[in-house]
Design a protein around this motif. Structure first.
Motif, mmCIF file in Angstrom:
data_model
loop_
_atom_site.group_PDB
_atom_site.id
_atom_site.type_symbol
_atom_site.label_atom_id
_atom_site.label_comp_id
_atom_site.label_asym_id
_atom_site.label_seq_id
_atom_site.Cartn_x
_atom_site.Cartn_y
_atom_site.Cartn_z
ATOM 1 N N HIS A 173 0.223 7.237 1.558
ATOM 2 C CA HIS A 173 -1.113 7.848 1.570
ATOM 3 C C HIS A 173 -1.391 8.430 2.957
ATOM 4 O O HIS A 173 -0.663 8.176 3.915
ATOM 5 N N TYR A 177 0.886 -1.170 0.000
ATOM 6 C CA TYR A 177 0.000 0.000 0.000
ATOM 7 C C TYR A 177 0.921 1.216 0.000
ATOM 8 O O TYR A 177 1.636 1.463 0.975
ATOM 9 N N HIS A 235 1.802 7.529 5.496
ATOM 10 C CA HIS A 235 2.355 6.200 5.806
ATOM 11 C C HIS A 235 2.168 5.271 4.610
ATOM 12 O O HIS A 235 1.425 5.582 3.680
ATOM 13 N N ASP A 258 -4.717 8.667 5.619
ATOM 14 C CA ASP A 258 -6.062 8.137 5.830
ATOM 15 C C ASP A 258 -7.072 9.285 5.806
ATOM 16 O O ASP A 258 -6.770 10.400 6.253
HETATM 17 NI NI NI Z 1 -3.587 4.014 5.869
#
Ligand code: NI
Length: 226
Positions: free
Chosen positions: A96, A93, A159, A98
């Protein structure tokens, strides 16, 4: 503030959660990602409303409610029911942030994501890569914890999760709206609480212990929304 909370789950509970997760159907993690995050997200998740995920999420919420270190660090007002994700075969991932507001599936409620939490469900020796990398003011912090341990970090952080190059990484993740939305104030309260508890153990009769407890609660009264 970044906090490692060890042993949220016992080894038996981790085994139970993993066995239950084996029974769930997994879906593309992009289903729950925002517009920007969709482009960098590659994992699978148990869907929000899946009965297995809901039941395990409730179990984790029950444990957190009684957990003194979690309570002291997060000062939780609302917690999004925990979700579950899985990374394997180079899944990752990318960087980004949240989303600030998270709807609670199946309810009209929303949670402001003051804190993010990742509860690790796979032993670190069982997979390569998969570090949760949190960019804080001291530079990147690479987090890979024993199964059953959790990291709490500010929802404001950029993160990412590194590619999992061997094995499978299972985790639970969720967000907390704190009674104290400001990370600096929350950190001060946590440090004060920790110090008072230590003094209470070491010099329980000292009159300053009560006075300091008063300072803690009066700061909480100033800063908290309940
Ligand atoms: Ni996240």
């Amino acid at each position: 503030m970044l906090i490692h909370i060890p042993k949220i789950l016992t080894a038996e509970q981790v085994t139970h959660v993993r066995a239950e997760l084996d029974k769930a159907e997994w879906a593309d993690g992009r289903n729950t990602a925002g517009y920007l995050s969709q482009r960098v997200k590659d994992n699978t998740q148990v869907p929000d409303m899946h009965p297995v995920g809901k039941q395990l999420g409730q179990m984790i919420l029950g444990i957190l409610e009684k957990h003194p270190l979690f309570t002291s660090a997060a000062l939780p007002l609302k917690v999004v029911p925990p979700l579950f994700n899985r990374y394997t075969g180079n899944q990752n991932y990318g960087r980004h942030v949240d989303g600030a507001i998270r709807p609670v599936a199946g309810t009209p409620f929303r949670v402001r994501t003051d804190l993010s939490a990742t509860l690790f469900l796979t032993a670190p020796e069982d997979y390569d890569g998969g570090e949760l990398v949190i960019e804080d003011t001291f530079g990147p912090r690479r987090i890979k914890l024993p199964a059953g341990d959790m990291v709490l970090y500010p929802g404001t952080s950029v993160h990412h999760v590194e590619p999992v190059t061997r094995g499978t990484r299972l985790a639970s993740f969720f967000w907390i709206q704190s009674m104290v939305r400001d990370d600096t104030q929350r950190t001060l309260l946590f440090n004060l609480d920790t110090s008072i508890q230590q003094l209470g153990r070491d010099v329980p009769q000292h009159p300053a212990v009560v006075q300091l407890a008063g300072v803690y609660h009066n700061l909480l009264r100033l800063w908290a929304d309940a």
